[in-house]
Scaffold this active site. Sequence first.
Site, short mmCIF file in Angstrom:
data_model
loop_
_atom_site.label_atom_id
_atom_site.label_comp_id
_atom_site.label_asym_id
_atom_site.label_seq_id
_atom_site.Cartn_x
_atom_site.Cartn_y
_atom_site.Cartn_z
N VAL A 13 -8.35 -5.68 -4.25
CA VAL A 13 -9.32 -5.04 -5.13
C VAL A 13 -10.64 -5.80 -5.12
O VAL A 13 -11.71 -5.22 -4.93
CB VAL A 13 -8.72 -4.92 -6.55
CG1 VAL A 13 -9.78 -4.50 -7.56
CG2 VAL A 13 -7.57 -3.93 -6.54
N THR A 33 -5.26 -4.36 -12.60
CA THR A 33 -4.47 -3.48 -13.47
C THR A 33 -3.88 -4.33 -14.59
O THR A 33 -3.09 -5.25 -14.34
CB THR A 33 -3.35 -2.83 -12.63
OG1 THR A 33 -3.99 -2.15 -11.55
CG2 THR A 33 -2.53 -1.85 -13.43
N ARG A 42 -6.46 2.83 -2.49
CA ARG A 42 -5.17 2.65 -1.81
C ARG A 42 -5.35 1.71 -0.62
O ARG A 42 -6.40 1.73 0.02
CB ARG A 42 -4.66 3.99 -1.23
CG ARG A 42 -4.18 4.98 -2.23
CD ARG A 42 -4.09 6.35 -1.59
NE ARG A 42 -5.41 6.79 -1.10
CZ ARG A 42 -5.60 7.83 -0.30
NH1 ARG A 42 -4.58 8.52 0.15
NH2 ARG A 42 -6.82 8.18 0.08
N LYS A 70 -4.90 3.82 -15.79
CA LYS A 70 -4.47 3.27 -14.50
C LYS A 70 -2.94 3.27 -14.39
O LYS A 70 -2.37 3.73 -13.39
CB LYS A 70 -5.03 1.84 -14.34
CG LYS A 70 -4.52 1.10 -13.13
CD LYS A 70 -5.04 1.68 -11.82
CE LYS A 70 -4.23 1.22 -10.66
NZ LYS A 70 -4.84 0.43 -9.68
N ASN A 103 -0.58 5.68 -11.84
CA ASN A 103 0.38 5.14 -10.87
C ASN A 103 1.81 5.60 -11.19
O ASN A 103 2.57 5.94 -10.29
CB ASN A 103 0.31 3.61 -10.82
CG ASN A 103 -0.80 3.14 -9.89
OD1 ASN A 103 -1.43 3.95 -9.22
ND2 ASN A 103 -1.03 1.85 -9.84
N LEU A 113 3.71 14.50 -2.31
CA LEU A 113 4.98 15.23 -2.32
C LEU A 113 5.64 15.10 -0.96
O LEU A 113 6.33 16.00 -0.52
CB LEU A 113 4.75 16.70 -2.68
CG LEU A 113 4.53 17.03 -4.16
CD1 LEU A 113 4.36 18.52 -4.37
CD2 LEU A 113 5.69 16.53 -5.03
N GLY A 145 10.49 10.62 1.64
CA GLY A 145 10.64 9.52 2.59
C GLY A 145 11.50 8.42 2.00
O GLY A 145 12.29 8.66 1.09
N CYS A 165 1.64 -1.96 -5.97
CA CYS A 165 1.30 -1.34 -7.26
C CYS A 165 2.43 -0.53 -7.91
O CYS A 165 2.82 -0.82 -9.05
CB CYS A 165 0.08 -0.44 -7.10
SG CYS A 165 -1.39 -1.37 -6.73
N LYS A 176 3.72 1.15 4.07
CA LYS A 176 3.03 2.36 4.50
C LYS A 176 2.18 2.00 5.72
O LYS A 176 2.09 0.81 6.07
CB LYS A 176 2.16 2.93 3.38
CG LYS A 176 1.03 2.01 2.95
CD LYS A 176 0.26 2.61 1.80
CE LYS A 176 -1.08 3.08 2.23
NZ LYS A 176 -1.93 3.51 1.13
C1 UDX Z 1 -1.32 3.06 -4.90
C2 UDX Z 1 -2.20 4.14 -5.57
O1 UDX Z 1 -2.21 5.31 -4.73
C3 UDX Z 1 -3.61 3.63 -5.80
O2 UDX Z 1 -4.36 4.59 -6.50
C4 UDX Z 1 -3.53 2.33 -6.63
O3 UDX Z 1 -4.81 1.80 -6.82
C5 UDX Z 1 -2.63 1.30 -5.94
O4 UDX Z 1 -1.34 1.89 -5.71
P1 UDX Z 1 -1.01 2.06 -2.44
O5 UDX Z 1 0.09 1.25 -3.03
O6 UDX Z 1 -2.02 1.38 -1.57
O7 UDX Z 1 -1.87 2.78 -3.61
O8 UDX Z 1 -0.36 3.20 -1.55
P2 UDX Z 1 -0.03 4.76 -1.67
O9 UDX Z 1 -0.70 5.46 -0.57
O10 UDX Z 1 -0.25 5.28 -3.02
O11 UDX Z 1 1.56 4.75 -1.36
C6 UDX Z 1 2.48 4.06 -2.18
C7 UDX Z 1 3.89 4.32 -1.73
O12 UDX Z 1 4.25 5.69 -1.91
C8 UDX Z 1 4.13 4.03 -0.25
O13 UDX Z 1 5.39 3.41 -0.11
C9 UDX Z 1 4.13 5.40 0.41
O14 UDX Z 1 4.86 5.45 1.60
C10 UDX Z 1 4.77 6.22 -0.70
N1 UDX Z 1 4.45 7.66 -0.63
C11 UDX Z 1 3.18 8.10 -0.88
C12 UDX Z 1 5.46 8.58 -0.35
O15 UDX Z 1 6.62 8.19 -0.11
N2 UDX Z 1 5.17 9.90 -0.35
C13 UDX Z 1 3.93 10.38 -0.59
O16 UDX Z 1 3.75 11.60 -0.58
C14 UDX Z 1 2.90 9.45 -0.87
#
Ligand code: UDX
Length: 432
Positions: A11, A122, A154, A207, A211, A253, A256, A263, A324
């Site tokens: 951040v 956060t 993200r 926030k 999340n 949606l 996986g 976060c 991810k």
């Molecule tokens: C998240 C929030 O999106 C962001 O707004 C916040 O500031 C920090 O936390 P981040 O952790 O970087 O961001 O990743 P994000 O893209 O949100 O994915 C989080 C997890 O959810 C990953 O493991 C991803 O694989 C999973 N995910 C996301 C899914 O399984 N399915 C989805 O449709 C979206």
Amino acid sequence: MKLCMIGTGYVGLVSGVCFSDLGNNVICVDKDKEKIKSLKKGIIPIYEPGLEELVLKNYKNQRLNFSTDLKESVKKSDIIFICVGTPTKKGGSGADLSQIYDVAKEIGTSINKFKIIITKSTVPVTTGDEIEKIIRKKNKKKNFSIVSNPEFLREGEAIRDFVYPDRVVVGTKDIKSNRILKTLYAPLISKGAQYLNTSRRAAELIKYASNAFLATKITFINELANLCEQTDINIEDISIGMGLDKRIGGRFLRAGPAYGGSCFPKDTKAIINTADKFKIKLSVIKSVVKSNENRSNLLLKRVNLLLKNRIKNKKICFLGVTFKANTDDMRDSSSLIMIPALSKKGAKVSYYDPTGYKKEFDKYKNVTFEKNIKNALNKSDMIIIHTEWNDFKSINFKSYIKTKKTIIFDMRNIYSPSKMKQQGFKYFGIGR
Ligand code: UDX
């Protein structure tokens, strides 16, 4: 404007660099001397597409600087952003705020003129109140304002998310601070970001609520995917069908593996902890946490089933191990549960990740890193697509897989089941 970012994690570094790119003078502060030394040399501590270029450009034009001297940097700045970590407390579920409070104490002794002090990390509801008390103790004049301005970026998309956010939330009742911050964010507002001014506590909660809600959406679709597997329905039809309803929306949606990262796992637990303190039950979020914690075990059962309960000595290859794509972050990645569990059962696990070898797997028997996709796939009994890196989206499996016995378990539903089956592969996805 003159800004100071305290903490050069995701951040702090990303917002600091982006603020400097928008024309502000920014000092990024960290107590880690090695990190600051490296940043000054243009060595970036995290993998984030586009970040290095922006650091180099703005450091060169001197709008961006790095320092270990918190007090001096605070004195030179008008707006101070606290961006230090708020990890889960050891042995607990609430957020560990020790870094936030340590920084607040130091800021308190460095206020030489009016300062806006902002939590971008956060932080649980009422943390702003605590920071105010700490700083007031050291600074009787009260020539400061404490504001909450959570960051929603993200990993992997951090720069884009910072520059084109859906909203900028500023929690303060102080008119002057609100006006200054609206000016600071004007370049983003003019590109379409909604500016929302709320109370400080509301901004803190927005926030966590966001999340927790996104984590709930993912968990919801993951559980439905389990049902789809038993009823011969494609989960993607469900995601699309639901998402077309504008009240629901199609994002987050994608079924996986368990959600991970720095976060969602931490913040869902922290919001429950906060609610518990106020004797409020957040039963929905509690079941989300439980369901997500159980998800890796469910997927491991499926691996077991696909391998007909014979895991010992099976060669299982993971494509991607980060939580991810577009990040090297391993925090709370489901691979950290699945790979050790498979290794304990006697499997020979190999993995390939575009961000390279991971020390997290060093201590496990029979877990090896492969330098390229070809080596990883070679002679595998099962290929698990764990992370949706672009590198894995058009693999010519035919050229790597010599035996049709190889099972492909695509946990990110990247490939078309019918096309894979046409080619004769034993292909399985999630919820379809
Ligand atoms: C998240 C929030 O999106 C962001 O707004 C916040 O500031 C920090 O936390 P981040 O952790 O970087 O961001 O990743 P994000 O893209 O949100 O994915 C989080 C997890 O959810 C990953 O493991 C991803 O694989 C999973 N995910 C996301 C899914 O399984 N399915 C989805 O449709 C979206």
